[in-house]
Design a protein around this motif. Structure first.
Motif, PDB file in Angstrom:
ATOM      1  N   THR A 177      39.032  49.677  44.206  1.00 52.71           N
ATOM      2  CA  THR A 177      38.936  48.411  44.939  1.00 52.71           C
ATOM      3  C   THR A 177      37.963  47.455  44.266  1.00 52.71           C
ATOM      4  OG1 THR A 177      39.437  49.571  46.995  1.00 52.71           O
ATOM      5  CG2 THR A 177      38.437  47.387  47.183  1.00 52.71           C
ATOM      6  N   GLY A 178      36.820  47.973  43.781  1.00 52.44           N
ATOM      7  CA  GLY A 178      35.862  47.118  43.080  1.00 52.44           C
ATOM      8  C   GLY A 178      36.435  46.547  41.797  1.00 52.44           C
ATOM      9  N   VAL A 179      37.180  47.375  41.041  1.00 49.78           N
ATOM     10  CA  VAL A 179      37.796  46.894  39.796  1.00 49.78           C
ATOM     11  C   VAL A 179      38.800  45.778  40.086  1.00 49.78           C
ATOM     12  CG1 VAL A 179      39.305  47.558  37.896  1.00 49.78           C
ATOM     13  CG2 VAL A 179      37.419  49.052  38.553  1.00 49.78           C
ATOM     14  N   LEU A 180      39.641  45.986  41.101  1.00 46.79           N
ATOM     15  CA  LEU A 180      40.636  44.967  41.437  1.00 46.79           C
ATOM     16  C   LEU A 180      39.997  43.743  42.080  1.00 46.79           C
ATOM     17  CD1 LEU A 180      43.488  47.243  42.840  1.00 46.79           C
ATOM     18  CD2 LEU A 180      43.233  46.306  40.535  1.00 46.79           C
ATOM     19  N   ALA A 181      38.871  43.937  42.780  1.00 45.20           N
ATOM     20  CA  ALA A 181      38.196  42.796  43.404  1.00 45.20           C
ATOM     21  C   ALA A 181      37.658  41.837  42.357  1.00 45.20           C
ATOM     22  CB  ALA A 181      37.061  43.285  44.307  1.00 45.20           C
ATOM     23  N   ARG A 226      36.162  43.344  31.237  1.00 44.99           N
ATOM     24  CA  ARG A 226      36.440  44.733  31.629  1.00 44.99           C
ATOM     25  C   ARG A 226      35.150  45.476  31.969  1.00 44.99           C
ATOM     26  NH1 ARG A 226      41.481  44.188  33.185  1.00 44.99           N
ATOM     27  NH2 ARG A 226      42.975  43.868  31.494  1.00 44.99           N
ATOM     28  N   VAL A 227      34.078  45.208  31.258  1.00 43.60           N
ATOM     29  CA  VAL A 227      32.792  45.824  31.589  1.00 43.60           C
ATOM     30  C   VAL A 227      32.333  45.386  32.983  1.00 43.60           C
ATOM     31  CG1 VAL A 227      30.351  45.936  30.960  1.00 43.60           C
ATOM     32  CG2 VAL A 227      32.096  46.119  29.200  1.00 43.60           C
ATOM     33  N   GLU A 228      32.519  44.088  33.297  1.00 40.67           N
ATOM     34  CA  GLU A 228      32.174  43.619  34.633  1.00 40.67           C
ATOM     35  C   GLU A 228      33.031  44.296  35.701  1.00 40.67           C
ATOM     36  OE1 GLU A 228      32.229  39.436  35.052  1.00 40.67           O
ATOM     37  OE2 GLU A 228      30.582  39.090  33.648  1.00 40.67           O
ATOM     38  N   GLN A 229      34.295  44.507  35.400  1.00 46.35           N
ATOM     39  CA  GLN A 229      35.143  45.232  36.344  1.00 46.35           C
ATOM     40  C   GLN A 229      34.617  46.642  36.594  1.00 46.35           C
ATOM     41  OE1 GLN A 229      39.148  44.416  34.463  1.00 46.35           O
ATOM     42  NE2 GLN A 229      39.709  44.054  36.583  1.00 46.35           N
ATOM     43  N   VAL A 230      34.187  47.310  35.530  1.00 47.02           N
ATOM     44  CA  VAL A 230      33.626  48.652  35.698  1.00 47.02           C
ATOM     45  C   VAL A 230      32.359  48.602  36.546  1.00 47.02           C
ATOM     46  CG1 VAL A 230      32.591  50.588  34.453  1.00 47.02           C
ATOM     47  CG2 VAL A 230      34.647  49.497  33.560  1.00 47.02           C
ATOM     48  N   LEU A 231      31.514  47.607  36.334  1.00 47.52           N
ATOM     49  CA  LEU A 231      30.292  47.484  37.126  1.00 47.52           C
ATOM     50  C   LEU A 231      30.609  47.236  38.595  1.00 47.52           C
ATOM     51  CD1 LEU A 231      28.058  45.387  34.695  1.00 47.52           C
ATOM     52  CD2 LEU A 231      27.898  47.820  35.202  1.00 47.52           C
ATOM     53  N   TRP A 232      31.594  46.382  38.872  1.00 46.17           N
ATOM     54  CA  TRP A 232      32.001  46.157  40.260  1.00 46.17           C
ATOM     55  C   TRP A 232      32.541  47.461  40.859  1.00 46.17           C
ATOM     56  CZ3 TRP A 232      33.687  41.165  42.825  1.00 46.17           C
ATOM     57  CH2 TRP A 232      32.928  40.089  42.355  1.00 46.17           C
ATOM     58  N   GLY A 233      33.326  48.197  40.080  1.00 52.44           N
ATOM     59  CA  GLY A 233      33.830  49.470  40.572  1.00 52.44           C
ATOM     60  C   GLY A 233      32.715  50.463  40.847  1.00 52.44           C
ATOM     61  N   LEU A 234      31.703  50.504  39.977  1.00 53.17           N
ATOM     62  CA  LEU A 234      30.578  51.409  40.201  1.00 53.17           C
ATOM     63  C   LEU A 234      29.780  51.003  41.434  1.00 53.17           C
ATOM     64  CD1 LEU A 234      29.277  51.955  36.557  1.00 53.17           C
ATOM     65  CD2 LEU A 234      30.579  53.545  37.983  1.00 53.17           C
ATOM     66  N   ALA A 235      29.676  49.694  41.679  1.00 52.04           N
ATOM     67  CA  ALA A 235      28.993  49.247  42.897  1.00 52.04           C
ATOM     68  C   ALA A 235      29.743  49.723  44.142  1.00 52.04           C
ATOM     69  CB  ALA A 235      28.857  47.724  42.899  1.00 52.04           C
ATOM     70  N   GLY A 236      31.069  49.570  44.136  1.00 58.96           N
ATOM     71  CA  GLY A 236      31.854  50.083  45.265  1.00 58.96           C
ATOM     72  C   GLY A 236      31.749  51.593  45.386  1.00 58.96           C
TER      73      GLY A 236
END
Length: 313
Positions: free
Chosen positions: A148-152, A106-116
């Motif tokens: 989109t980043g979270v789902l990606a 879940r932390v990685e999902q948040v990081l991907w979302g923040l990148a997007g």
């Protein structure tokens, strides 16, 4: 200084240098702890990543974790409450052979979302330089980019699972045949498994190494393979593990079972290849229709067209 003092000083420096060299040579010749211990624990899964052997994070890493860790954990908890599905995520992490918890994912999902979000925010800033009235649209775009980043990241995890399963299916026939040959040569199932694991590498070999480690820690062979069958997401691998467990418990010929399962996997691979080719038959005709056929027609009619132009007065 007198020549005698210089001689004494140089002799002392030379002696100190020789002592340092001798100490270093003795340290290099001493057998390392890993060389003495690891041969006896090589079957334990992820022995190099044990908690006590992990490198201690440096001050910069600790400071960054202390500053950004609590907000990221809070955001990860919020994503978990919104999305849910912790059991599915845990199952896919196990099938992808990722040493992570659901919270880490879940932390990685948040990081991907923040990148997007950052990419969308940068685009919004550049757009605001030419159109200052589009602030609401940029905000909506940033939110969409975060989601989109979270789902990606979740989609990427599913892709990792599929890639690992394809690797397992590609390795399975060879490993099954090697196990069958070792058993047919007179080795026990555990000895054959040890031989195959030591001479192979890959996704399926990693799973078999875990089974071997469980067996050597006292777990029954049938129970270890039953647990592998329950954890695997592939029906073929589950049947393979169940077949070995039944063969060991009931004394049926194990080599014949392994040969038959390897043949089944190869036949399933051929069927899947034929099905994929049938589904992509139209796509395979695209280069023929749009590239090869026009060139053929051009080569056929172009000389006639040129001849007509030359014959026309």
């Amino acid at each position: 200084m007198t020549p005698a003092a210089w001689g004494g000083l140089l002799g002392a420096v030379l002696g100190a240098g020789l002592l340092v060299v001798a100490g270093r040579v003795a340290a290099l010749r001493r057998t390392q702890l890993s060389v003495r211990v690891l041969p006896y624990v090589r079957d334990l899964p992820q022995v190099g990543q044990a908690r006590g052997l992990r490198p201690v994070p440096g001050p910069a890493t600790s400071a960054a974790a202390g500053v950004f860790g609590p907000p990221l954990r809070s955001a990860a908890d919020a994503v978990e409450r919104v999305l849910g599905g912790a059991a599915s995520v845990r199952r896919r992490l196990e099938r992808a052979d990722l040493d992570k918890s659901v919270h880490d994912f879940r932390v990685e999902q948040v990081l991907w979302g923040l990148a997007g979000f950052a990419i969308a925010a940068a685009y919004g800033v550049l757009r605001a330089l030419t159109d200052p009235s589009g602030g609401l649209v940029s905000l909506v775009l940033c939110l969409v980019a975060f989601v989109t980043g979270v789902l990606a990241r979740d989609t990427h995890l599913s892709g990792q699972v599929k890639r690992r399963e394809r690797q397992i299916l590609a390795e399975f026939p060879t490993l099954a045949e090697l196990l069958a040959l070792a058993v047919a040569a007179g080795e026990s199932p555990v000895a054959a498994l040890d031989r195959v694991v030591r001479r192979s590498g890959g996704a399926l070999s990693t799973d078999l190494a875990r089974v071997l480690a469980a067996i050597r820690t006292g777990e029954p062979v049938g129970a270890a393979f039953d647990r592998m069958a329950a954890a695997s997401g592939l029906p073929l691998v589950a049947r393979f593990a169940q077949g070995i467990a039944v063969a060991v418990e009931r004394g049926t010929p194990l080599a014949d079972v392994l040969h038959a399962q390897a043949a089944d996997v190869r036949e399933a691979g051929r069927r899947e290849l034929i099905e994929v080719a049938a589904r992509k038959e139209v796509l395979m005709m695209v280069p023929v229709v749009f590239l090869v056929l026009p060139v053929t027609v051009l080569f056929a009619f172009w000389p006639g067209v040129i001849g007509l132009h030359l014959a026309t007065p």
